[in-house]
Write an enzyme that holds these catalytic residues in place. Structure first.
Site, PDB file in Angstrom:
ATOM      1  N   SER A 115     -10.272  -0.685   6.502  1.00 56.47           N
ATOM      2  CA  SER A 115      -9.621  -0.560   5.188  1.00 56.47           C
ATOM      3  C   SER A 115      -8.881  -1.783   4.684  1.00 56.47           C
ATOM      4  CB  SER A 115      -8.658   0.623   5.200  1.00 56.47           C
ATOM      5  OG  SER A 115      -9.378   1.796   4.954  1.00 56.47           O
ATOM      6  N   SER A 144      -9.904   1.639   2.264  1.00 60.00           N
ATOM      7  CA  SER A 144      -8.982   2.411   1.464  1.00 60.00           C
ATOM      8  C   SER A 144      -7.873   1.597   0.800  1.00 60.00           C
ATOM      9  CB  SER A 144      -8.342   3.486   2.344  1.00 60.00           C
ATOM     10  OG  SER A 144      -7.546   2.901   3.344  1.00 60.00           O
ATOM     11  N   LYS A 150       0.847  -1.198   0.000  1.00 62.10           N
ATOM     12  CA  LYS A 150       0.000   0.000   0.000  1.00 62.10           C
ATOM     13  C   LYS A 150       0.876   1.239   0.000  1.00 62.10           C
ATOM     14  CE  LYS A 150      -4.027   1.962   2.442  1.00 62.10           C
ATOM     15  NZ  LYS A 150      -4.987   1.774   3.551  1.00 62.10           N
TER      16      LYS A 150
HETATM   17  N1  GLN Z   1     -13.471   3.815   5.466  1.00 57.06           N
HETATM   18  C1  GLN Z   1     -13.002   4.278   6.735  1.00 57.06           C
HETATM   19  C2  GLN Z   1     -12.682   5.741   6.637  1.00 57.06           C
HETATM   20  O1  GLN Z   1     -12.962   6.306   5.658  1.00 57.06           O
HETATM   21  C3  GLN Z   1     -11.816   3.478   7.170  1.00 57.06           C
HETATM   22  C4  GLN Z   1     -10.572   3.881   6.506  1.00 57.06           C
HETATM   23  C5  GLN Z   1      -9.395   3.092   6.950  1.00 57.06           C
HETATM   24  O2  GLN Z   1      -9.525   2.072   7.607  1.00 57.06           O
HETATM   25  N2  GLN Z   1      -8.233   3.609   6.622  1.00 57.06           N
HETATM   26  O3  GLN Z   1     -12.164   6.329   7.520  1.00 57.06           O
END
Ligand code: GLN
Length: 506
Positions: free
Chosen positions: A182, A158, A83
């Protein structure tokens, strides 16, 4: 004529043992992985940067070690996607943001270093939502990533690039980060296994911070055993002196992987199964998974997490507050995009931030700034901190009665690009994942097959108490076994549109 190796059907362990046995070389694996990326990437766009020189250099090290008769590490030659919020020397770390478009990694994150020490070949840096804010990878400043099961749909987020790379066979393993879901949500949407370990199990050193009390790094793979091998590499080397929140977890994640689960107690939360927004096919998948676990001798027990209603609200206070603090460093002076030709430092900082950050990154930081302002702080931040304590206690009480809790990972299968444009609707994508980060426990998303309505991957999530990640893998393996085909292979593999693609070139 030499045939290109088909990596789609090889597990991480098979790649490493094939190299050790001299059936093929790491250089051949690197070629096959890069050929797959070249053939599939135009339709998937999982990566922000592909690093063939690094892939081949790592492969050459593995082959040289074998030639010298040295013992090979457990993930020797396994292609890895990383990532793009994780530093790796020789690559940019952009967090999919204009702000860091040209940021060269000054060092290598511990989690990445451990995977490379275990023998992985770094294929490239995977796309993501900007600074990890989002659930669809649509907020990447550079391009979208397409779900390999239906390229008109999002891969989740994400860590959408990491999940899509594994689902499309453009990597065997991937690293993601999970602050509120995410890893688990994109794994669910892309039909791969994704694990968020207990907070503190994996070092965060060298990973660009979003919410420091919530962030955790974890692996993606196409099987539970591949993910267990990655966990051994990530966690096995023990506490990282560069991350004081990391802890020693001296366990072998493979040791009890195939244990019998007879007599183990699996928790079900009835209210979760009736939640608004849960699609019938996902509900059905959880019910089926519960049946498969019962068939293997597990006992189902109903549990309650009474304060769970507050989880999303608490997360959207704690997360933005921490993000606001963490992202203050991107001011065009210390880090990040610098606006040219400004009259004053204040103007430069404000324009650098205005032009460097995308919409969601701005929304989160403004929210965080507001929530931490005097007068407001007491009302929201304290309330969120209290909710956090209550949710953590709820889990602790539930784990007096059960060994794991079974629930959906995402309430629905992959959605179309642009289908969810309202931020609060997008935030609901994480209704089943966020509470875990708040409590700091471990969780894993396991694909169970294609949904009966959408014909897209659907998954279930297993959650467990802190530092019982090994048991979690054992339950995940039991689910995987329950849905395996006659040949014992997991329910889903490389997405059909991509399997074998790129292998025809010798
Ligand atoms: N979708 C969640 C957010 O927008 C989690 C994001 C994540 O785990 N980085 O914050």
């Amino acid at each position: 004529m030499a045939e290109t190796l088909n990596l789609d059907t090889l597990s991480a362990a098979q790649i490493a043992s094939g190299i050790a046995a001299g059936e093929f070389s790491a250089a051949e694996v690197a070629d096959a992985a890069l050929a797959a990326v070249e053939a599939r990437e135009p339709e998937v766009q999982a990566y922000l940067q592909v690093t063939p020189e690094l892939t081949r250099a790592a492969a050459a090290r593995v082959d040289a070690a074998r030639a010298a008769g040295e013992p090979l590490p457990p993930l020797a030659g396994v292609p890895l996607a990383i990532k793009d919020n994780m530093n790796l020397i020789g690559t940019r770390t952009t967090c999919a943001s204009r702000m860091l478009e040209n940021y060269e990694s000054p060092y290598t994150a511990t989690c990445v270093a451990r995977m490379l020490e275990a023998g992985c070949l770094p294929v490239g840096k995977a796309n993501m939502d900007e600074f990890a804010f989002g659930s669809s990878t649509e907020s990447s400043a550079f391009h979208r990533t397409n779900n390999p099961w239906d390229t008109e749909r999002v891969p989740g987020g994400s860590s959408g690039g990491s999940a899509a790379a594994v689902a499309a066979g453009e990597a065997t393993l991937a690293l993601g980060s999970d602050t509120g879901g995410s890893i688990r949500q994109p794994a669910s949407l892309c039909g791969v296994v994704g694990m968020k370990p207990t907070y503190g199990a994996v070092s965060r050193y060298g990973v660009v911070a979003f919410g420091s009390s919530l962030d955790q790094v974890g692996p993606f793979g196409r099987s539970v055993s591949d993910v267990s091998l990655a966990m051994n590499a990530l966690v096995g080397a023990g506490k990282d002196p560069y991350d004081c929140t990391s802890q020693d977890c001296p366990v072998d994640f493979l040791e009890h992987l195939n244990d019998d689960i007879a007599g183990r107690r699996v928790g079900i939360i009835p209210a979760f199964m009736e939640a608004e927004g849960l699609m019938p096919e996902v509900k059905r998948a959880v019910e089926l998974a519960a049946e498969k676990l019962v068939d293997q001798g597990a006992e189902l027990v109903e549990v309650e997490l009474p304060h769970l209603d507050a989880a999303i609200a608490a997360y959207y206070v704690i997360g933005p507050a921490e993000a606001f603090s963490n992202l203050a460093r991107f001011d065009g002076v210390r880090y990040g995009y610098q606006e040219p030709m400004c009259a004053t430092l204040a103007e430069q900082s404000s324009l650098s931030r205005a032009h460097g950050f995308g919409q969601e990154a701005k929304r989160r930081q403004m929210l965080g700034a507001y929530l931490l302002s005097s007068g407001v702080y007491d009302k929201y931040y304290y309330a969120a901190a209290k909710a956090r304590t209550l949710i953590t206690r709820d889990y602790a009480a539930a784990y007096q009665k059960v060994d794991t809790i079974l629930m959906p990972a995402s309430p629905r299968a992959a959605f179309k690009f642009g289908e969810i444009s309202d931020p609060t609707q997008m935030y609901l994508s994480d209704m089943y994942t966020i509470s875990l980060n708040i409590a700091g426990n471990g969780g894993i998303s396991v694909p169970v097959g294609l949904g009966e309505d959408s014909q897209l991957p659907v998954a279930v999530q297993l959650q467990g108490p802190a530092f019982r990640d090994r048991d979690l893998l054992m339950f995940a393996r039991a689910v995987e076994r329950g849905f395996a085909g006659a040949d014992g292979a997991p329910a889903l593999s490389v997405a059909p549109g991509f399997a074998g693609k790129g292998g025809e070139r010798a």
